[in-house]
Design an enzyme around this catalytic site. Structure first.
Site, PDB file in Angstrom:
ATOM      1  N   ASP A   1      83.211  47.762  49.953  1.00 13.81           N
ATOM      2  CA  ASP A   1      84.634  47.443  49.943  1.00 13.81           C
ATOM      3  C   ASP A   1      85.531  48.674  49.934  1.00 13.81           C
ATOM      4  O   ASP A   1      86.692  48.600  50.334  1.00 13.81           O
ATOM      5  CB  ASP A   1      84.936  46.528  48.758  1.00 13.81           C
ATOM      6  CG  ASP A   1      84.166  45.225  48.873  1.00 13.81           C
ATOM      7  OD1 ASP A   1      84.772  44.197  49.182  1.00 13.81           O
ATOM      8  OD2 ASP A   1      82.934  45.243  48.690  1.00 13.81           O
TER       9      ASP A   1
ATOM     10  N   GLU B   1      76.037  39.026  58.288  1.00 11.97           N
ATOM     11  CA  GLU B   1      75.309  38.417  57.162  1.00 11.97           C
ATOM     12  C   GLU B   1      74.701  37.046  57.468  1.00 11.97           C
ATOM     13  O   GLU B   1      73.899  36.553  56.696  1.00 11.97           O
ATOM     14  CB  GLU B   1      76.170  38.324  55.901  1.00 11.97           C
ATOM     15  CG  GLU B   1      76.535  39.678  55.322  1.00 11.97           C
ATOM     16  CD  GLU B   1      77.190  39.579  53.950  1.00 11.97           C
ATOM     17  OE1 GLU B   1      77.601  38.471  53.551  1.00 11.97           O
ATOM     18  OE2 GLU B   1      77.281  40.614  53.273  1.00 11.97           O
TER      19      GLU B   1
ATOM     20  N   LYS C   1      79.487  34.862  60.241  1.00 12.11           N
ATOM     21  CA  LYS C   1      80.250  34.646  59.013  1.00 12.11           C
ATOM     22  C   LYS C   1      81.569  35.409  59.067  1.00 12.11           C
ATOM     23  O   LYS C   1      82.599  34.951  58.591  1.00 12.11           O
ATOM     24  CB  LYS C   1      79.416  35.110  57.817  1.00 12.11           C
ATOM     25  CG  LYS C   1      80.127  35.041  56.471  1.00 12.11           C
ATOM     26  CD  LYS C   1      79.245  35.618  55.382  1.00 12.11           C
ATOM     27  CE  LYS C   1      79.979  35.662  54.051  1.00 12.11           C
ATOM     28  NZ  LYS C   1      79.171  36.328  52.996  1.00 12.11           N
TER      29      LYS C   1
END
Length: 797
Positions: free
Chosen positions: A356, A494, A615
């Site tokens: 992140d 993912e 995703k």
């Protein structure tokens, strides 16, 4: 209150309480406390939680016939615990009282949470309550809670119960219910004075001592009140019952001041000693608040942002910035801490650090570069662990883990619970080797923004070289193609962990991984050229970096394989185009929300690996991280031609096949659509703004904010719609500013120049603060200007 500096709620809603606890958390980069009601303990509605950066604990258990070990960010004792009652009636709680008025708001400018309550008890007495709390930004070990009670129409005995509750565990995330939850053991609890107490706990595996001291003082206005203090000692709960006689119309205020110290603090003797020593030194609530607000005023000067005539968007942007700075702040620079994916606001991902920071650092680089440097040092200190991890996999270089915590080992779970099916299934996300590429990108971008050659020389180049070495070693030569390939990894998507009908994990030639590998080996070579000759020689000797290895890097940078569909679209990975197409309309009709398509299909006995479904952005991450000006020459070096429509066709292809199961997806899609489809970009921008405040994923935000999405939403204004880049020792601007957003103004710091950037649909202004710095070059759509301290440059669009 609805101004653009206030986040407010006008009624009490138990169903929303945990979401509000995340969004109304207060913190300072050292710790964060959820916005829980101080009267309540953890139950199905409320969840008090306090988390300190770097305080982890590791426990193991048996699940699905496997031994599972998890390291978790520890829920610390609840320092908020405070309630009251009248004439020995029931203790006040929002779920049992007859609430006449309820207002809760987070003052964003001052990072102050306020609750205003008016209620009637079972005996018909009406009471008004005002609560204020903050976690001190200048004194990171200090928290404060103030509770004012007004006896509107009654006289009687008012009794407070205020203490520290060590009987807490990690129980916020329902999916983790089968994992061990108790991380703290009691060391001791005692009174420090007639009005103050101390609680000592210790994590039961990592053996980190945690101490909290609390002082409770009653006041009528400016004057202390004589009251009866009775010590309440219930083992891991310690505090005081404080009683006073009230008259109708009387006002009394209880000030609770708390000090927190852990075994990870610097410059201390011992946590309990430190917490007890500092408590009596602290002044009253308003005195502490004044210095806290000053610290925030200075932070907001650096993170100044204005959107003229767009108060709703501006309010959310400021909320996002607040939570970013409550998670990582100047206080973090003295800590051994990374950037937890869900902030310090909850227990999702067990408080782990993922990638992140890739979305966070662009905001910090141009405002608090010393903080970026500190957070990169978190990665550098774990470089030996990454080198060892690569060695154990049979590779050279540094293999950073997808999830990390205290010591840099891989913390990704091996099993994960699908809430839809109730089954624990294997989790191969550790194969997201691209985390190392993100760290390399962050390192180089920090250098580009700051020109910090000292960091690059002593830390950054070594990380870049070891990461480049790992990915070069992961690469193998395919003689038939005369190309290099990378097999057995996972991309950012993912959803795809293996090929259909195979048992081995990993896919081959993920385009994002392959292209970023080329970018990384080139930047590692650039970094070595920047270093002083002696330092470069010493590094090469220490790492046994030979010319033949560098020659192979150069060959890889010219012959890496990148998969394409037959129609010229960049393939997410080799074989992606041969996967089945999903009936998206049917699944949307059946389930409405299909963000977590992987869980839906697994519960049906199917496998998302079979389908062209993502995703979140994967290939499109290339266009997020690298501008067309960078990608074009990179592909040309590889012998591939990016046609003028390759990027837009690739964007359209994957946009139609993405479920947006990650909050990051809206950020990246807004970014990549900004040039070609501004209306759709604005749609995704607004979705990014809504991700947490409306809990768009249906229950995830109560478990902790999505820090990258929050930072990314601000960065869409800072870098995407403005076209801002720091590259080649220049500040580059290429705005595609959406007219509906009006006029943007924000503060930046570039190469020690304080700047104010102002962008409208037809003009860009860059103003520099006064100083003695050297002039900087700014380029905007082919126009080049030199900006001197104290001057302004204008670019018509």
């Amino acid at each position: 209150m609805h101004d653009d500096w206030t986040w407010s709620y006008e009624s009490y809603d138990p169903a929303e309480e945990r979401l509000r606890e995340s969004l109304c958390a207060v913190g300072n980069g050292y710790l964060v406390t959820r916005g829980a009601a101080p009267e309540c303990t953890a139950d199905g509605t409320h969840y008090p939680g306090t988390y300190a950066a770097g305080v982890y604990n590791r426990l193991s258990t048996d699940i699905a016939n496997s031994r599972v070990e998890n390291e978790c960010l520890v829920n610390l004792p609840n320092w908020l615990a405070l309630t009251f009652r009248v004439d020995r009636g029931p203790w006040f709680g929002p779920d049992t009282a007859d609430l006449l008025e309820y207002h809760q708001y987070l003052d964003l400018r001052r990072a102050l949470l306020v609750r205003r309550i008016r209620f009637r008890d079972r005996d018909g007495r009406t009471t008004r309550v005002i609560q204020r709390r903050f976690a001190h930004m200048r004194l990171p070990n200090v928290c404060a809670l103030e509770v004012t009670v007004v006896a509107e129409d009654w006289s009687g005995r008012l009794e407070f119960r205020s203490g520290i509750d060590g009987g807490v565990d990690n129980g916020l995330v329902e999916r983790y219910r089968d994992l061990p939850r108790k991380h703290l053991d009691l060391l001791g609890a005692r009174a420090l004075s007639d009005c103050s107490v101390l609680l000592e706990m210790c994590t039961n595996q990592s053996r980190i001592p945690v101490a909290m001291a609390a002082r409770n003082t009653l006041y009528h206005g400016e004057h202390p009140v004589e009251a009866e203090y009775l010590l309440v000692d219930g083992g891991s709960w310690i505090g005081h019952d404080i009683a006073i006689d009230m008259r109708e119309g009387q006002v009394v205020t209880l000030e609770k001041t708390v000090t927190v110290s852990t075994g990870r603090d610097r410059a201390i003797s011992e946590p309990a000693v430190e917490a007890a020593r500092w408590l009596p030194r602290l002044g009253r609530f308003d005195t502490l608040l004044e210095s806290h607000v000053l610290a925030w005023t200075q932070l907001w000067d650096r993170f100044h942002i204005e959107l003229e005539h767009r108060p709703d968007e501006l309010r959310v942007l400021r909320l996002h910035l607040l939570h970013l700075l409550q998670t990582v702040s100047p206080n973090t620079t003295e800590l051994d801490a990374g950037v937890p994916a869900r902030g310090l606001h909850g227990e999702a991902y067990r408080g782990h650090i993922l990638w992140d920071e890739l979305f966070v650092f662009p905001l910090l680089n141009l405002r608090l570069p010393a903080l970026t440097r500190s957070l990169l040092r978190y990665r550098y200190r774990r470089l030996p662990e990454a080198v060892q991890a690569a060695r154990e996999e049979g590779h050279h270089g540094a293999m950073y883990p997808w999830q990390s915590g205290s010591d840099g080992r891989e913390e990704s779970q091996r099993l994960h619970l699908n809430p839809r099916s109730g089954r624990w299934i294997p989790d191969p996300t550790r194969l997201q080797r691209h985390i190392g590429l993100a760290i390399a990108h962050n390192t180089w971008q920090y250098y580009q923004a700051t020109g910090d050659r000292e960091f690059l020389t002593h830390y950054g180049t070594e990380m870049l070289v070891q990461i480049a070495r790992f990915f070069a070693d992961l690469t193998s030569y395919d003689r038939a193609r005369d190309r290099y390939v990378i097999r057995g990894v996972m991309g950012p998507d993912e959803f795809h962990s293996r090929y259909p009908d195979t048992q081995s994990d990993g896919i081959d030639n993920n385009a994002y991984t392959n292209v970023l590998t080329v970018w990384t080996v080139l930047r590692a070579a650039d970094a070595m050229r920047v270093m002083p000759a002696l330092a470069r020689t010493e590094l090469m000797e220490r790492l046994h970096l030979r010319p033949e290895e560098l020659h192979r890097w150069d060959d890889i940078s010219r012959k890496m394989f990148v998969p394409f569909h037959a129609d010229g679209v960049i393939s997410q990975f080799e074989g992606y185009a041969q996967l089945a197409e999903l009936d998206w309309a049917a699944y949307r009709k059946r389930y409405r929300n299909i963000q977590r398509l992987d869980r839906i299909l697994e519960a049906e006995g199917d496998d998302v690996n079979r389908y062209q479904a993502a995703k979140q952005a994967d290939v499109l991450m290339l266009f997020y991280l690298l501008s067309a000006d960078e990608l074009g020459p990179l592909f040309k070096r590889l012998g591939y031609q990016l046609e003028h429509d390759t990027i837009p066709r690739t964007i359209d292809y994957y946009l139609a096949r993405t479920s947006h199961g990650s909050t990051l997806s809206a950020v990246v899609h807004a970014w990549v659509l900004a040039r070609a489809n501004r209306d759709r970009a604005l749609e995704f921008f607004r979705r990014a703004l809504e991700s947490d405040v409306t809990d768009i994923q249906g229950g995830t935000t109560p478990e902790g904010i999505h820090l990258a999405a929050m930072a990314g939403s601000v960065d869409l204004l800072q870098r995407c719609f403005s076209g801002l880049e720091t590259r080649g020792d220049r500040l580059l601007l290429n705005p595609y500013w959406p007219q509906p957003l009006g006029v943007l103004e924000l503060s930046l710091r570039y190469r020690e120049h304080p700047l104010v950037l102002r962008i409208s649909e037809n003009r860009v202004d860059v103003a520099a603060g006064a100083g003695m710095q050297r002039a900087i070059e700014i380029a905007c759509r082919g126009q080049l200007a030199r900006l001197h301290p104290g001057s302004t440059v204008h670019f018509p669009l």
